[in-house]
Design a protein around this motif. Structure first.
Motif, PDB file in Angstrom:
ATOM      1  N   ASP A  96      14.462   1.411  62.049  1.00 24.06           N
ATOM      2  CA  ASP A  96      15.544   2.368  62.293  1.00 24.06           C
ATOM      3  C   ASP A  96      16.827   1.632  61.872  1.00 24.06           C
ATOM      4  OD1 ASP A  96      17.613   3.883  63.313  1.00 24.06           O
ATOM      5  OD2 ASP A  96      16.550   4.416  65.144  1.00 24.06           O
ATOM      6  N   GLY A 118      16.195   8.958  50.905  1.00 22.50           N
ATOM      7  CA  GLY A 118      17.658   8.925  50.847  1.00 22.50           C
ATOM      8  C   GLY A 118      18.276  10.314  50.731  1.00 22.50           C
ATOM      9  N   HIS A 119      17.494  11.313  50.346  1.00 25.27           N
ATOM     10  CA  HIS A 119      17.997  12.681  50.231  1.00 25.27           C
ATOM     11  C   HIS A 119      17.561  13.506  51.444  1.00 25.27           C
ATOM     12  CE1 HIS A 119      19.098  12.535  45.821  1.00 25.27           C
ATOM     13  NE2 HIS A 119      18.591  11.361  46.067  1.00 25.27           N
ATOM     14  N   ILE A 152      16.724  12.452  54.590  1.00 28.61           N
ATOM     15  CA  ILE A 152      17.298  12.075  55.893  1.00 28.61           C
ATOM     16  C   ILE A 152      18.648  12.770  56.155  1.00 28.61           C
ATOM     17  CG2 ILE A 152      18.227  10.112  57.236  1.00 28.61           C
ATOM     18  CD1 ILE A 152      15.900   8.414  56.018  1.00 28.61           C
ATOM     19  N   GLY A 169      17.431  -0.356  50.687  1.00 30.28           N
ATOM     20  CA  GLY A 169      17.062   1.062  50.629  1.00 30.28           C
ATOM     21  C   GLY A 169      15.580   1.288  50.433  1.00 30.28           C
ATOM     22  N   MET A 224      21.006   0.332  40.928  1.00 30.17           N
ATOM     23  CA  MET A 224      20.675   1.443  40.020  1.00 30.17           C
ATOM     24  C   MET A 224      21.439   2.705  40.452  1.00 30.17           C
ATOM     25  SD  MET A 224      16.934   2.376  41.592  1.00 30.17           S
ATOM     26  CE  MET A 224      16.983   4.142  41.495  1.00 30.17           C
ATOM     27  N   ALA A 225      21.212   3.784  39.698  1.00 30.17           N
ATOM     28  CA  ALA A 225      21.738   5.117  40.029  1.00 30.17           C
ATOM     29  C   ALA A 225      23.248   5.076  40.312  1.00 30.17           C
ATOM     30  CB  ALA A 225      20.948   5.701  41.197  1.00 30.17           C
ATOM     31  N   GLU A 266      26.297   4.634  56.765  1.00 31.47           N
ATOM     32  CA  GLU A 266      25.790   4.125  58.044  1.00 31.47           C
ATOM     33  C   GLU A 266      26.524   2.833  58.424  1.00 31.47           C
ATOM     34  OE1 GLU A 266      21.546   3.980  57.269  1.00 31.47           O
ATOM     35  OE2 GLU A 266      21.472   6.161  57.075  1.00 31.47           O
ATOM     36  N   HIS A 287      22.344  -2.570  48.817  1.00 23.18           N
ATOM     37  CA  HIS A 287      22.329  -2.065  47.439  1.00 23.18           C
ATOM     38  C   HIS A 287      23.361  -0.949  47.254  1.00 23.18           C
ATOM     39  CE1 HIS A 287      20.307   1.070  49.532  1.00 23.18           C
ATOM     40  NE2 HIS A 287      19.807   1.675  48.482  1.00 23.18           N
TER      41      HIS A 287
HETATM   42  O1  LIG Z   1      13.229   0.780  56.610  1.00 26.58           O
HETATM   43  C1  LIG Z   1      14.073   1.653  56.359  1.00 26.58           C
HETATM   44  C2  LIG Z   1      14.599   1.891  55.055  1.00 26.58           C
HETATM   45  C3  LIG Z   1      15.543   2.871  54.891  1.00 26.58           C
HETATM   46  N1  LIG Z   1      15.958   3.618  55.957  1.00 26.58           N
HETATM   47  C4  LIG Z   1      16.924   4.719  55.765  1.00 26.58           C
HETATM   48  O2  LIG Z   1      16.685   5.308  54.495  1.00 26.58           O
HETATM   49  C5  LIG Z   1      17.905   5.729  53.930  1.00 26.58           C
HETATM   50  C6  LIG Z   1      18.065   5.047  52.576  1.00 26.58           C
HETATM   51  O3  LIG Z   1      19.088   5.691  51.862  1.00 26.58           O
HETATM   52  P1  LIG Z   1      20.099   4.927  50.890  1.00 26.58           P
HETATM   53  O4  LIG Z   1      20.736   3.809  51.586  1.00 26.58           O
HETATM   54  O5  LIG Z   1      21.021   5.941  50.328  1.00 26.58           O
HETATM   55  O6  LIG Z   1      19.176   4.260  49.807  1.00 26.58           O
HETATM   56  P2  LIG Z   1      18.046   4.856  48.784  1.00 26.58           P
HETATM   57  O7  LIG Z   1      16.832   5.153  49.517  1.00 26.58           O
HETATM   58  O8  LIG Z   1      17.971   3.851  47.704  1.00 26.58           O
HETATM   59  O9  LIG Z   1      18.760   6.204  48.256  1.00 26.58           O
HETATM   60  C7  LIG Z   1      18.732   6.959  47.067  1.00 26.58           C
HETATM   61  O10 LIG Z   1      19.526   8.102  47.380  1.00 26.58           O
HETATM   62  C8  LIG Z   1      20.907   7.833  47.688  1.00 26.58           C
HETATM   63  C9  LIG Z   1      21.573   9.153  48.068  1.00 26.58           C
HETATM   64  O11 LIG Z   1      21.616  10.031  47.009  1.00 26.58           O
HETATM   65  C10 LIG Z   1      21.593   7.181  46.494  1.00 26.58           C
HETATM   66  O12 LIG Z   1      22.937   6.866  46.822  1.00 26.58           O
HETATM   67  C11 LIG Z   1      20.828   5.916  46.113  1.00 26.58           C
HETATM   68  O13 LIG Z   1      21.408   5.326  44.977  1.00 26.58           O
HETATM   69  C12 LIG Z   1      19.361   6.261  45.828  1.00 26.58           C
HETATM   70  O14 LIG Z   1      18.639   5.076  45.508  1.00 26.58           O
HETATM   71  C13 LIG Z   1      19.022   5.341  54.888  1.00 26.58           C
HETATM   72  O15 LIG Z   1      19.326   6.447  55.699  1.00 26.58           O
HETATM   73  C14 LIG Z   1      18.377   4.245  55.734  1.00 26.58           C
HETATM   74  O16 LIG Z   1      18.907   4.170  57.041  1.00 26.58           O
HETATM   75  C15 LIG Z   1      15.490   3.391  57.208  1.00 26.58           C
HETATM   76  O17 LIG Z   1      15.905   4.035  58.189  1.00 26.58           O
HETATM   77  N2  LIG Z   1      14.543   2.416  57.375  1.00 26.58           N
END
Ligand SMILES: O=c1ccn([C@@H]2O[C@H](COP(=O)(O)OP(=O)(O)O[C@H]3O[C@H](CO)[C@@H](O)[C@H](O)[C@H]3O)[C@@H](O)[C@H]2O)c(=O)[nH]1
Length: 457
Positions: free
Chosen positions: A328, A33-34, A36, A273, A366-367, A352, A344
């Motif tokens: 994706d 999540g950070h 990407i 996520g 969370m968070a 997105e 979430h």
């Molecule tokens: O099968 C998957 C799963 C995830 N993603 C990508 O992964 C990223 C997930 O990011 P996010 O939706 O922000 O969720 P988290 O992974 O839970 O992100 C963490 O980081 C974020 C940004 O700081 C915070 O807002 C959240 O609370 C924290 O849990 C996104 O770009 C999704 O598109 C994919 O492409 N494919």
């Protein structure tokens, strides 16, 4: 001496090598999540003439980072990930690989051990922070912490009004334990203090958001709090060229979505996520709620969430599909059949969804997610919220409540209003990122100019 601290994300460092050339160093925190959005930022910077971008990462994340940037001129350098960190299994170098999110603080603190290697690799350059959060969340955390607003109410669910933003009401449950514990300590607190101190001591913060979405909060930070912020997103719009699948190579779930589109059926996308820990009891309620709703659904679950029961997929038949792989997400959200997102509210997912014009059914876990959910539902009104059984922000969600809200999002009046609103927001997001003229593009230019001018003087 430049400083590296354990940080909730980033490192963007910029220096003018000569009058025309800029070298930007990015060091994303090892969490999808950070990472990407910062890879998107690398791409955005490389679209400008005379930019060199170097991305630091660790061996375990090297292929993800290098593959994502393989069609660009970015340099990717790996620094060894700390070895023998208590409780962190060998080879785990990204938060989505952690066996449990209860190990997050140990993982985050271990990155501190990379400081000497990182310092060796760079020299004295201005430092800019990136947290990956919305400005709304950042701003509200700052306000409640500075004013100690969370220590008055007796109950975790009592509404608290923020003096700086009188129309906003929050509860203690909207915030992480770092903010709600009157005498915080432990590894997570230590990590948060170190990263917030580093952010305060940095030149400023770049934010993955667009000014038009959160202008009141950006203005507050820039004018009234002394923290400089620059909105340069939504960074998900700076994408790698889209893979056009040959028909026989299309992932099964995209073929399934194509089929739904042909049948004229709308689909709810369900994903939480890369980090959420969902209990087996909660997972069961989701499974039943989706099964009993009227929605067609595509549910992405994480490898460890296997407790759906053997016959679940038989029961849903062709009305739903469960995916256990990395997908994706943007491709799914942009598919024309997808008309709702049970999310979430990780900030990347929110952005997105907005960019794809898909309304959100918010289920924060969370968070920063409870605050993002408030932003989505109460401020920008691009989504609805799941019902918890006790009405509390962090309460258990029973299948009946989930089913009701899924049906409302997909077919109800409130869902339709959110759909209309999110499409408008999505258009504004695209404008913000327009090359040359968009607000986010111009903000990044201002930031670069400001840093280079400050270096000259
Ligand atoms: O099968 C998957 C799963 C995830 N993603 C990508 O992964 C990223 C997930 O990011 P996010 O939706 O922000 O969720 P988290 O992974 O839970 O992100 C963490 O980081 C974020 C940004 O700081 C915070 O807002 C959240 O609370 C924290 O849990 C996104 O770009 C999704 O598109 C994919 O492409 N494919």
């Amino acid at each position: 001496m430049s400083l590296i601290i354990p940080t909730l994300s980033l490192y963007m460092e910029a220096k003018s090598r000569d009058t025309d050339q800029y070298h930007i160093v990015l060091f994303p925190f090892m969490s999808k999540g950070h990472t990407i959005p910062l890879l998107h930022l690398a791409r955005l910077l490389l679209r400008r003439p005379n930019f060199i971008v170097t991305v630091f990462t660790t061996p375990g994340n090297l292929s993800f980072v290098a593959n994502s940037l393989s069609d660009t001129t970015a340099f990717v350098i790996d620094l060894p990930f700390p070895q023998n960190v208590p409780q962190i299994p060998a080879g785990v170098e990204s938060t989505d690989q952690l066996p449990s999110m209860s190990l997050f603080a140990q993982f985050a603190l271990s990155t501190k051990l990379m400081q000497p290697d990182f310092e060796k690799a760079i020299d004295t350059i201005p430092r800019i922070g990136f947290y990956g959060m919305s400005i709304y969340s950042w701003c509200l955390c700052k306000v409640v912490a500075e004013r100690r607003l969370l220590f008055g109410p007796e109950s975790d669910d009592e509404l608290i009004t923020l003096p700086q933003f009188p129309s906003i009401k929050v509860t203690r449950n909207d915030f992480d334990s770092t903010f709600t514990d009157p005498e915080p300590n432990g590894p997570l607190f230590e990590f948060n203090v170190a990263s917030i101190t580093a952010a305060i001591n940095s030149y400023g913060m770049i934010i993955n958001s667009f000014y038009e979405l959160e202008s009141a909060f950006a203005d507050y930070l820039n004018k009234e709090s002394g923290n400089k912020v620059w909105c340069v997103g939504p960074l998900c719009l700076v994408d790698a060229p889209r893979v056009v699948h040959e028909p026989h190579k299309k992932p099964t779930w995209i073929k399934w979505l194509d089929q739904k589109l042909e049948q004229g059926r709308s689909v709810l996308y369900v994903a939480f996520g890369s980090q959420a820990d969902i209990s087996p009891e909660q997972l069961k309620e989701i499974a039943t709620g989706l099964l009993d709703s009227k929605a067609n659904f595509l549910w992405v679950i994480r490898a460890k969430e296997r407790e759906l029961g053997d016959d679940y997929e038989e029961k849903i038949g062709n009305r739903g599909i469960v995916v256990r792989e990395w997908v994706d997400q943007r491709e799914i959200l942009m598919h024309r059949s997808v008309q709702g997102f049970l999310s979430h509210c990780g900030w990347n997912s929110v952005l997105e969804s907005i960019c794809a014009g898909v309304p959100i059914l918010a289920w924060p876990m969370m968070a920063d997610q409870p605050l993002n959910a408030r932003l989505v539902v109460e401020e920008i009104k691009v989504g609805l919220r799941v019902e918890t059984c006790d009405g509390s922000v962090r309460g258990f969600v029973q299948w009946e409540g989930l089913k009701r809200m899924v049906n409302e999002l997909m077919e109800g009046v409130m869902g339709n209003d959110a759909r209309k609103k999110v499409k408008e927001c999505g258009e504004i997001a695209k404008k913000a990122m327009e090359e040359g003229s968009g607000s986010s593009w111009r903000t990044l230019d201002w930031l670069i100019d400001e840093i280079c001018n400050s270096r000259k003087t």
